[in-house]
Design a protein around this motif. Structure first.
Motif, PDB file in Angstrom:
ATOM      1  N   LEU A  55       0.813  -1.217   0.000  1.00 11.41           N
ATOM      2  CA  LEU A  55       0.000   0.000   0.000  1.00 11.41           C
ATOM      3  C   LEU A  55       0.848   1.269   0.000  1.00 11.41           C
ATOM      4  O   LEU A  55       1.799   1.392   0.782  1.00 11.41           O
ATOM      5  CB  LEU A  55      -0.904   0.043   1.231  1.00 11.41           C
ATOM      6  CG  LEU A  55      -1.984  -1.032   1.326  1.00 11.41           C
ATOM      7  CD1 LEU A  55      -2.719  -0.880   2.642  1.00 11.41           C
ATOM      8  CD2 LEU A  55      -2.954  -0.915   0.182  1.00 11.41           C
ATOM      9  N   LEU A  56       0.495   2.177  -0.894  1.00 10.73           N
ATOM     10  CA  LEU A  56       1.040   3.534  -0.838  1.00 10.73           C
ATOM     11  C   LEU A  56       0.024   4.365  -0.068  1.00 10.73           C
ATOM     12  O   LEU A  56      -1.095   4.585  -0.528  1.00 10.73           O
ATOM     13  CB  LEU A  56       1.246   4.086  -2.250  1.00 10.73           C
ATOM     14  CG  LEU A  56       1.708   5.529  -2.352  1.00 10.73           C
ATOM     15  CD1 LEU A  56       3.102   5.687  -1.764  1.00 10.73           C
ATOM     16  CD2 LEU A  56       1.704   5.997  -3.789  1.00 10.73           C
ATOM     17  N   ILE A  57       0.407   4.803   1.133  1.00 11.54           N
ATOM     18  CA  ILE A  57      -0.553   5.474   2.011  1.00 11.54           C
ATOM     19  C   ILE A  57      -0.738   6.925   1.610  1.00 11.54           C
ATOM     20  O   ILE A  57      -1.851   7.423   1.532  1.00 11.54           O
ATOM     21  CB  ILE A  57      -0.083   5.398   3.486  1.00 11.54           C
ATOM     22  CG1 ILE A  57       0.049   3.953   3.933  1.00 11.54           C
ATOM     23  CG2 ILE A  57      -1.023   6.162   4.398  1.00 11.54           C
ATOM     24  CD1 ILE A  57      -1.233   3.187   4.015  1.00 11.54           C
ATOM     25  N   SER A  58       0.379   7.611   1.374  1.00 10.31           N
ATOM     26  CA  SER A  58       0.227   9.023   1.036  1.00 10.31           C
ATOM     27  C   SER A  58       1.424   9.522   0.240  1.00 10.31           C
ATOM     28  O   SER A  58       2.516   8.968   0.319  1.00 10.31           O
ATOM     29  CB  SER A  58       0.064   9.874   2.299  1.00 10.31           C
ATOM     30  OG  SER A  58       1.265   9.874   3.032  1.00 10.31           O
ATOM     31  N   VAL A  94       7.424  13.248  -0.028  1.00 14.98           N
ATOM     32  CA  VAL A  94       7.490  12.212   1.011  1.00 14.98           C
ATOM     33  C   VAL A  94       6.460  11.136   0.685  1.00 14.98           C
ATOM     34  O   VAL A  94       5.307  11.447   0.394  1.00 14.98           O
ATOM     35  CB  VAL A  94       7.201  12.813   2.404  1.00 14.98           C
ATOM     36  CG1 VAL A  94       7.369  11.754   3.476  1.00 14.98           C
ATOM     37  CG2 VAL A  94       8.092  13.996   2.669  1.00 14.98           C
ATOM     38  N   TYR A  95       6.906   9.897   0.724  1.00 16.49           N
ATOM     39  CA  TYR A  95       6.011   8.770   0.463  1.00 16.49           C
ATOM     40  C   TYR A  95       5.900   7.920   1.724  1.00 16.49           C
ATOM     41  O   TYR A  95       6.914   7.597   2.337  1.00 16.49           O
ATOM     42  CB  TYR A  95       6.560   7.890  -0.669  1.00 16.49           C
ATOM     43  CG  TYR A  95       6.724   8.597  -1.983  1.00 16.49           C
ATOM     44  CD1 TYR A  95       5.666   8.666  -2.887  1.00 16.49           C
ATOM     45  CD2 TYR A  95       7.932   9.178  -2.340  1.00 16.49           C
ATOM     46  CE1 TYR A  95       5.814   9.318  -4.105  1.00 16.49           C
ATOM     47  CE2 TYR A  95       8.082   9.829  -3.554  1.00 16.49           C
ATOM     48  CZ  TYR A  95       7.027   9.891  -4.432  1.00 16.49           C
ATOM     49  OH  TYR A  95       7.168  10.533  -5.627  1.00 16.49           O
ATOM     50  N   HIS A  96       4.677   7.589   2.104  1.00 14.19           N
ATOM     51  CA  HIS A  96       4.446   6.685   3.227  1.00 14.19           C
ATOM     52  C   HIS A  96       3.970   5.345   2.681  1.00 14.19           C
ATOM     53  O   HIS A  96       3.000   5.307   1.922  1.00 14.19           O
ATOM     54  CB  HIS A  96       3.400   7.249   4.190  1.00 14.19           C
ATOM     55  CG  HIS A  96       3.916   8.351   5.050  1.00 14.19           C
ATOM     56  ND1 HIS A  96       4.132   9.616   4.583  1.00 14.19           N
ATOM     57  CD2 HIS A  96       4.285   8.365   6.353  1.00 14.19           C
ATOM     58  CE1 HIS A  96       4.601  10.367   5.564  1.00 14.19           C
ATOM     59  NE2 HIS A  96       4.705   9.639   6.653  1.00 14.19           N
ATOM     60  N   LEU A  97       4.645   4.296   3.083  1.00 13.93           N
ATOM     61  CA  LEU A  97       4.301   2.961   2.598  1.00 13.93           C
ATOM     62  C   LEU A  97       3.894   2.068   3.761  1.00 13.93           C
ATOM     63  O   LEU A  97       4.392   2.225   4.874  1.00 13.93           O
ATOM     64  CB  LEU A  97       5.506   2.330   1.887  1.00 13.93           C
ATOM     65  CG  LEU A  97       6.058   3.073   0.671  1.00 13.93           C
ATOM     66  CD1 LEU A  97       7.360   2.444   0.243  1.00 13.93           C
ATOM     67  CD2 LEU A  97       5.074   3.060  -0.461  1.00 13.93           C
ATOM     68  N   LEU A  98       3.003   1.134   3.482  1.00 20.36           N
ATOM     69  CA  LEU A  98       2.557   0.180   4.501  1.00 20.36           C
ATOM     70  C   LEU A  98       2.531  -1.220   3.905  1.00 20.36           C
ATOM     71  O   LEU A  98       2.089  -1.407   2.776  1.00 20.36           O
ATOM     72  CB  LEU A  98       1.151   0.545   5.000  1.00 20.36           C
ATOM     73  CG  LEU A  98       0.425  -0.516   5.839  1.00 20.36           C
ATOM     74  CD1 LEU A  98       1.106  -0.739   7.161  1.00 20.36           C
ATOM     75  CD2 LEU A  98      -1.021  -0.123   6.060  1.00 20.36           C
ATOM     76  N   SER A  99       3.043  -2.164   4.675  1.00 13.43           N
ATOM     77  CA  SER A  99       2.895  -3.564   4.292  1.00 13.43           C
ATOM     78  C   SER A  99       1.913  -4.219   5.247  1.00 13.43           C
ATOM     79  O   SER A  99       2.173  -4.303   6.444  1.00 13.43           O
ATOM     80  CB  SER A  99       4.240  -4.283   4.360  1.00 13.43           C
ATOM     81  OG  SER A  99       4.027  -5.667   4.227  1.00 13.43           O
ATOM     82  N   VAL A 100       0.801  -4.669   4.727  1.00 14.39           N
ATOM     83  CA  VAL A 100      -0.201  -5.313   5.566  1.00 14.39           C
ATOM     84  C   VAL A 100       0.264  -6.723   5.930  1.00 14.39           C
ATOM     85  O   VAL A 100       0.154  -7.150   7.075  1.00 14.39           O
ATOM     86  CB  VAL A 100      -1.561  -5.364   4.837  1.00 14.39           C
ATOM     87  CG1 VAL A 100      -2.590  -6.077   5.693  1.00 14.39           C
ATOM     88  CG2 VAL A 100      -2.033  -3.964   4.515  1.00 14.39           C
TER      89      VAL A 100
END
Lengths: 181, 169
Positions: A55-58, A94-100
């Motif tokens: 996921l790319l959060i923001s 700035v990129y915020h990434l999430l790994s579920v």
């Protein structure tokens, strides 16, 4: 994986891509990636089995032009925090990434080389979510995402002038005959 | 009502045309289903059972401007939205009324100074009858504003205008 493991992995797979690495005890650890290798690094972060950032959060645009140094406050007895990195360019993204699946997060920062016409390569080929996020960043901060399939304004009206969240933005005095004074 | 009072059969009322027309208008102020921001939530609360705007004849929210008498500007008016509001207002049949609900619609509210995208009061684009302060106003306040509008409608004259009053085309 924790931040250090992720950062080690990136440095191992993409040599020379990481320009700065701000880990613990900073409150918000991040990796600074060079603009040229952004797409390749992001592709690895997305595709690698262990990193697995689905996921790319923001996507956030930053304008550092009015920045003044200020040390973060520390409670008595706590370790002093590292001095904040001073801005390397006027604009950065700035990129915020999430790994579920792996339950970890990552912050990536990328500086824009040109202060007059800030630009970054688009991530729409890797993360479809980047489409609207990059449109918003273009609309409000004026960062040109090269290769974006449909880079139009998303929040402001189509005929809006300027990019409102830039520090040197001048407020409109009238819009379509409606005075703003 | 004077001489006529007892000379007619039962079930006959005597009144003036103004009073009859105003009574009809003020008792069926149909607002538009139209909300812009957080004030719209309070407007919805007013329409629901707890506050029950239908008691004042103003609870029939219509989904088209063609059937509306009242436009409640419930929320922040942005420049992007201004054109649509103007068009909706022009689509409403006369007599029509506008109620600026909350600080944003009244004068820009918290966006007055640093809101590059906010119209500094909806009265810059359409004529407003009632201004309702609050951020957001409580449902009771909106009911009070609608009652104030009804009082305003009561003062209207249908056939003979007040001296100096301009007849609408």
């Amino acid at each position: 994986m924790n931040f250090d493991e992720i950062a080690d992995r990136i440095e191992e797979l993409h040599q020379g891509a990481v320009q700065a690495r701000v880990g613990e005890p900073a409150k918000d650890p991040y990796l600074r990636i060079s603009s040229e290798s952004l797409v390749e690094v992001m592709r690895t972060l997305h595709a690698d089995r262990d990193l697995a950032f689905e996921l790319l959060i923001s996507v956030t645009g930053m304008d550092w032009s009015t920045w003044t140094p200020k040390m973060p406050r520390v409670k008595k007895g706590d370790e002093p925090l590292p001095e904040p990195e001073s801005p390397v360019s006027r604009y950065e993204v700035v990129y915020h990434l999430l790994s579920v699946s792996q339950n970890h997060r990552l912050v990536i920062k990328v500086a824009c080389a040109d202060d007059e016409r800030p630009a970054q390569p688009t991530l729409t080929g890797i993360y479809p979510a980047a489409d609207w996020l990059e449109r918003e960043t273009w609309d409000l901060m004026g960062i040109d995402f090269q290769g974006h399939p449909d880079l139009r304004r998303i929040l402001c009206a189509e005929d809006w002038v300027g990019h409102p969240l830039r520090k040197d933005y001048e407020f409109p005095t009238e819009y379509h005959g409606i005075s703003a004074e | 009502m004077g001489i006529l009072e007892n000379s007619l059969e039962e079930n006959v009322l005597t009144t003036s045309v103004d009073r009859l027309a105003n009574w009809a208008r003020r008792s069926s102020v149909w607002p538009m289903t139209f909300g812009l921001a957080c004030c719209a939530i309070e407007m919805m609360a007013v329409g629901c059972a707890h506050h029950d705007l239908d008691r004042f004849g103003a609870g029939a929210f219509r989904a088209t401007p063609r059937q509306c008498d009242l436009m409640i500007i419930a929320g922040t008016v942005t420049y992007k939205m201004a054109e649509s509001i103007q068009r909706l207002w022009e689509q409403m049949p006369d007599p029509k009324y506008a109620l600026a609900m909350g600080a944003c619609a009244t004068g820009g509210g918290p966006y007055y100074k640093y809101g590059y995208h906010v119209v500094k009061g909806v009265d810059r684009i359409i004529p407003v009858d009632i201004y309702l302060p609050g951020c957001p106003p409580r449902p009771e306040a909106l009911m009070d504003a609608i009652m104030a509008l009804q009082a305003k409608i009561d003062r209207d004259r249908v056939i003979r205008k007040r001296p100096g009053q301009v007849l609408e085309a």
